[in-house]
Design an enzyme around this catalytic site. Structure first.
Site, short mmCIF file in Angstrom:
data_model
loop_
_atom_site.label_atom_id
_atom_site.label_comp_id
_atom_site.label_asym_id
_atom_site.label_seq_id
_atom_site.Cartn_x
_atom_site.Cartn_y
_atom_site.Cartn_z
N TRP A 98 4.27 16.77 -76.77
CA TRP A 98 4.38 18.14 -76.20
C TRP A 98 5.71 18.40 -75.62
O TRP A 98 6.48 19.27 -75.55
CB TRP A 98 3.41 18.34 -75.03
N ASN B 95 -0.36 17.18 -63.55
CA ASN B 95 -0.25 18.04 -64.47
C ASN B 95 -1.38 18.93 -64.31
O ASN B 95 -1.32 20.37 -64.39
CB ASN B 95 -0.23 17.50 -65.67
N TRP C 27 2.28 43.45 -64.34
CA TRP C 27 2.12 42.15 -63.59
C TRP C 27 2.30 42.81 -61.98
O TRP C 27 2.84 43.84 -61.95
CB TRP C 27 3.43 41.23 -63.64
N GLU D 293 1.28 13.32 -75.66
CA GLU D 293 2.00 13.97 -74.38
C GLU D 293 3.62 14.24 -74.53
O GLU D 293 4.33 15.25 -74.33
CB GLU D 293 1.74 13.52 -73.16
N TRP E 281 4.60 27.00 -68.51
CA TRP E 281 4.29 28.61 -67.95
C TRP E 281 3.86 29.58 -69.15
O TRP E 281 2.95 30.11 -68.83
CB TRP E 281 5.48 28.99 -67.36
N TRP F 135 4.62 34.97 -64.73
CA TRP F 135 4.81 33.49 -64.73
C TRP F 135 6.32 33.28 -64.67
O TRP F 135 6.67 32.05 -64.09
CB TRP F 135 4.52 33.11 -66.23
P1 FAD Z 1 2.32 11.83 -68.13
O1 FAD Z 1 1.03 12.19 -68.59
O2 FAD Z 1 2.44 10.35 -67.98
O3 FAD Z 1 3.18 12.07 -69.55
C1 FAD Z 1 4.23 11.50 -70.04
C2 FAD Z 1 5.42 12.38 -70.27
O4 FAD Z 1 5.02 13.15 -71.58
C3 FAD Z 1 5.93 13.26 -69.12
O5 FAD Z 1 6.92 12.42 -68.19
C4 FAD Z 1 6.47 14.45 -69.80
O6 FAD Z 1 7.66 14.06 -70.29
C5 FAD Z 1 5.60 14.57 -71.18
N1 FAD Z 1 4.66 15.61 -70.98
C6 FAD Z 1 3.25 15.37 -70.50
N2 FAD Z 1 2.67 16.51 -70.15
C7 FAD Z 1 3.40 17.46 -70.95
C8 FAD Z 1 3.37 18.81 -71.12
N3 FAD Z 1 2.29 19.48 -70.96
N4 FAD Z 1 4.43 19.41 -71.74
C9 FAD Z 1 5.61 18.91 -72.11
N5 FAD Z 1 5.83 17.48 -71.78
C10 FAD Z 1 4.71 16.90 -71.21
N6 FAD Z 1 7.03 18.82 -67.37
C11 FAD Z 1 8.12 18.23 -67.00
O7 FAD Z 1 8.81 17.32 -67.37
N7 FAD Z 1 9.20 19.07 -66.33
C12 FAD Z 1 8.57 20.32 -66.03
O8 FAD Z 1 9.60 21.25 -65.53
C13 FAD Z 1 7.21 20.88 -66.25
N8 FAD Z 1 6.90 21.88 -65.86
C14 FAD Z 1 5.42 22.23 -66.06
C15 FAD Z 1 4.90 23.55 -65.62
C16 FAD Z 1 3.61 23.87 -65.85
C17 FAD Z 1 2.94 25.25 -65.32
C18 FAD Z 1 2.86 22.96 -66.38
C19 FAD Z 1 1.26 23.07 -66.64
C20 FAD Z 1 3.36 21.73 -66.81
C21 FAD Z 1 4.63 21.22 -66.63
N9 FAD Z 1 5.33 20.19 -66.91
C22 FAD Z 1 6.52 19.78 -66.83
C23 FAD Z 1 4.45 19.15 -67.83
C24 FAD Z 1 3.65 18.17 -66.98
O9 FAD Z 1 3.02 18.80 -66.13
C25 FAD Z 1 4.44 16.88 -66.63
O10 FAD Z 1 5.39 16.56 -67.75
C26 FAD Z 1 3.71 15.84 -65.99
O11 FAD Z 1 2.84 16.31 -65.14
C27 FAD Z 1 4.72 14.77 -65.60
O12 FAD Z 1 3.68 13.65 -64.83
P2 FAD Z 1 3.86 12.43 -65.87
O13 FAD Z 1 4.94 11.87 -66.20
O14 FAD Z 1 3.00 11.36 -64.99
O15 FAD Z 1 2.99 12.84 -67.03
#
Ligand code: FAD
Length: 487
Positions: free
Chosen positions: A292, A355, A320, A289, A396, A373
């Protein structure tokens, strides 16, 4: 001449070094601060809220709330070491050279930014400073690796996260730096840029104060970020492969706002995971993650149109829908589809959304409602405490199917099935949509299809205590597929 407070053992350099803090609000693993402090120059630590340069992306309301706490935390850490944090508001392009001139700075240190507009601004500031005889030193401090390091065999850049992540892992990620041992500081007199000082109280909402739920949920700051990481590694990482999709559980790290503001660095997370069995399932999947996150930054660096245009050109002709009423219902969590409303209300009340819920609400907006989006991206940018230019745009585009590597547009999440799978006991819906809490079974997931007696028993009157769905799920799906086929 301003007074300097020096405790350093390094050779004395009289002209101060400015450390420009941006999305790296921490003291540990801060290459720019580290270098400035080892130069032996007294330090000036500055943050600039640049809301006025039109080409940049201003911080949204939730992020400003977070910033208020994060800046106070950074200042407190600096004050404990005899320094402080100067905060300014205005064009960084004007303010950095002005500050350097007023203070006769010998060097300015910062971390690279990623988007071409930010990099262009950094280049202009660099030139202005160098013309004044002030050296500029920049480092990579917000990513695992310099985005030019990971290249395909042909020398291009990766467009698929899996291949990128595999390639990245063949390189050595630098070890995170510790806290600098000794810091010496230079005072900035009140007479320097007095009308450019940031009024930090303005970062918080006043009337109405909508941040009560934020204060209950979050404590911004470097130590809190480290605590989140440690607690997650101790309690949840092993269960992450299962827990990360359960919307009602605390199965994820909630590190995102700390990473986005730089209270925690990605290299610190990477290093902590290496000593925590990076090859076992939980840590490995968690690290992917972080992959990502790195990939989003890498993509923003190589494809600056990411936040602004569909990466897949096929979607330029997408028709859209333009529906202010549907968009508003989605933003307010009043769509009549419980799992969607739960996610949107969690976001509104806490500045964060799980997420899985982000994916569900994103799919619903771009497919069932057929709304661009970019509307979702803008709303998230304003309401997320972890709002992140790269992550937000990339995700997005992924959800909408318009990215290079994205879920295909025709794969449309059925919100009811998603809720049954990832909120099987309905706890998430009950928490965030309390007017439905007395419903059970299928009625909780699809109140519009429930028996009248079940609704009455649960105290729900559709259209009165809870909205009827703003779109029929089947009709919305068909409409989206038809629009897609028309491309
Ligand atoms: P964990 O699951 O604990 O993951 C650890 C870290 O990995 C996160 O803190 C984050 O930095 C990174 N990460 C995890 N999933 C993703 C992912 N899909 N893409 C990129 N990095 C990821 N994340 C943001 O930080 N900022 C945003 O503005 C953002 N907008 C999003 C918009 C949409 C439509 C979606 C579907 C996802 C978005 N995310 C965003 C990604 C993700 O949802 C969040 O990073 C995550 O939910 C944060 O919670 P966590 O720290 O507990 O994640």
């Amino acid at each position: 001449m301003p007074r300097s407070r020096t405790q350093s053992s390094s050779p004395r350099q009289t002209r101060p070094a400015i450390v420009w803090f941006r999305d790296d609000l921490r003291l540990a693993d801060h290459p720019a601060l580290h270098e400035a402090s080892s130069s032996g120059r007294p330090l000036i630590c500055v943050y600039v809220l640049d809301d006025v340069t039109p080409a940049l992306h201003p911080a949204g309301a939730a992020l400003r709330w977070w910033l208020h706490g994060a800046l106070a935390d950074l200042r407190a850490h600096l004050e404990r070491r005899g320094g402080t944090l100067l905060t300014l508001a205005g064009s960084a392009e004007d303010l950095l050279p002005q500050l350097a001139r007023h203070m006769d700075a010998g060097s300015v240190h910062w971390h690279h930014r990623l988007h071409e507009r930010e990099r262009a601004q950094d280049d202009r500031i660099r030139r202005a400073l160098e013309q004044q005889g002030c050296e500029v030193r920049a480092h990579w401090g917000t990513v695992l690796l310099d985005p030019d390091t990971v290249r395909t065999k042909q020398g291009g850049f990766y467009k698929v996260c899996g291949s990128f992540w595999k390639a990245l892992q063949t390189h050595t990620v630098p070890e995170p730096l510790g806290m600098p041992d000794v810091l010496s500081f230079q005072d900035v007199p009140d007479s320097v840029l007095p009308d450019k000082r940031l009024n930090e109280a303005d970062l918080c909402p006043q009337a109405p104060d909508w941040a009560a739920g934020f204060r209950k949920t979050w404590e911004p700051g470097e130590a809190e970020g480290q605590e989140h990481l440690e607690d997650f590694l101790k309690d949840a990482v092993a269960e992450y492969p299962r827990g990360r999709d359960r919307v009602a559980e605390e199965g994820t790290s909630r590190l995102s706002p700390y990473l986005a503001s730089g209270a925690v660095s990605p290299r610190q997370v990477w290093a902590a995971l290496q000593t925590h069995g990076a090859h076992t399932d939980g840590p490995r999947i968690f690290l992917s993650e972080l992959g990502w996150r790195e990939f989003a930054r890498y993509t923003l660096y190589h494809l600056p149109q990411l936040p602004f245009e569909n990466l897949s050109p096929k979607f330029s002709g997408m028709r859209w829908r333009n529906s202010a009423a549907d968009l508003k219902a989605w933003q307010r969590g009043q769509t009549g589809v419980p799992i969607v409303d739960a996610g949107m209300r969690q976001l509104w009340q806490t500045g964060w959304m799980h997420n899985r819920a982000r994916m569900i609400v994103g799919s619903f907006l771009t497919k069932h409602l057929l709304i661009d989006w970019k509307e979702g991206e803008a709303w998230f940018r304003d309401t997320l405490v972890d709002a992140d230019f790269a992550n937000n745009a990339m995700n997005w585009q992924w959800v909408a199917g318009t990215g290079i590597e994205a879920t295909p547009f025709f794969r449309i999440f059925n919100p009811t099935r998603q809720a049954e799978k990832f909120d099987p006991d309905g706890d998430y819906i009950r928490q965030w949509v309390p007017e439905l809490r007395r419903l059970s079974g299928k009625a909780l997931f699809e109140p519009w299809a429930a028996k009248e007696a079940d609704l009455r028993h649960g105290g729900v009157i559709l259209g009165k205590t809870y909205p009827r769905p703003i779109v029929d799920l089947k009709d919305g799906r068909d409409r989206a597929l038809q629009a897609f086929r028309g491309l």
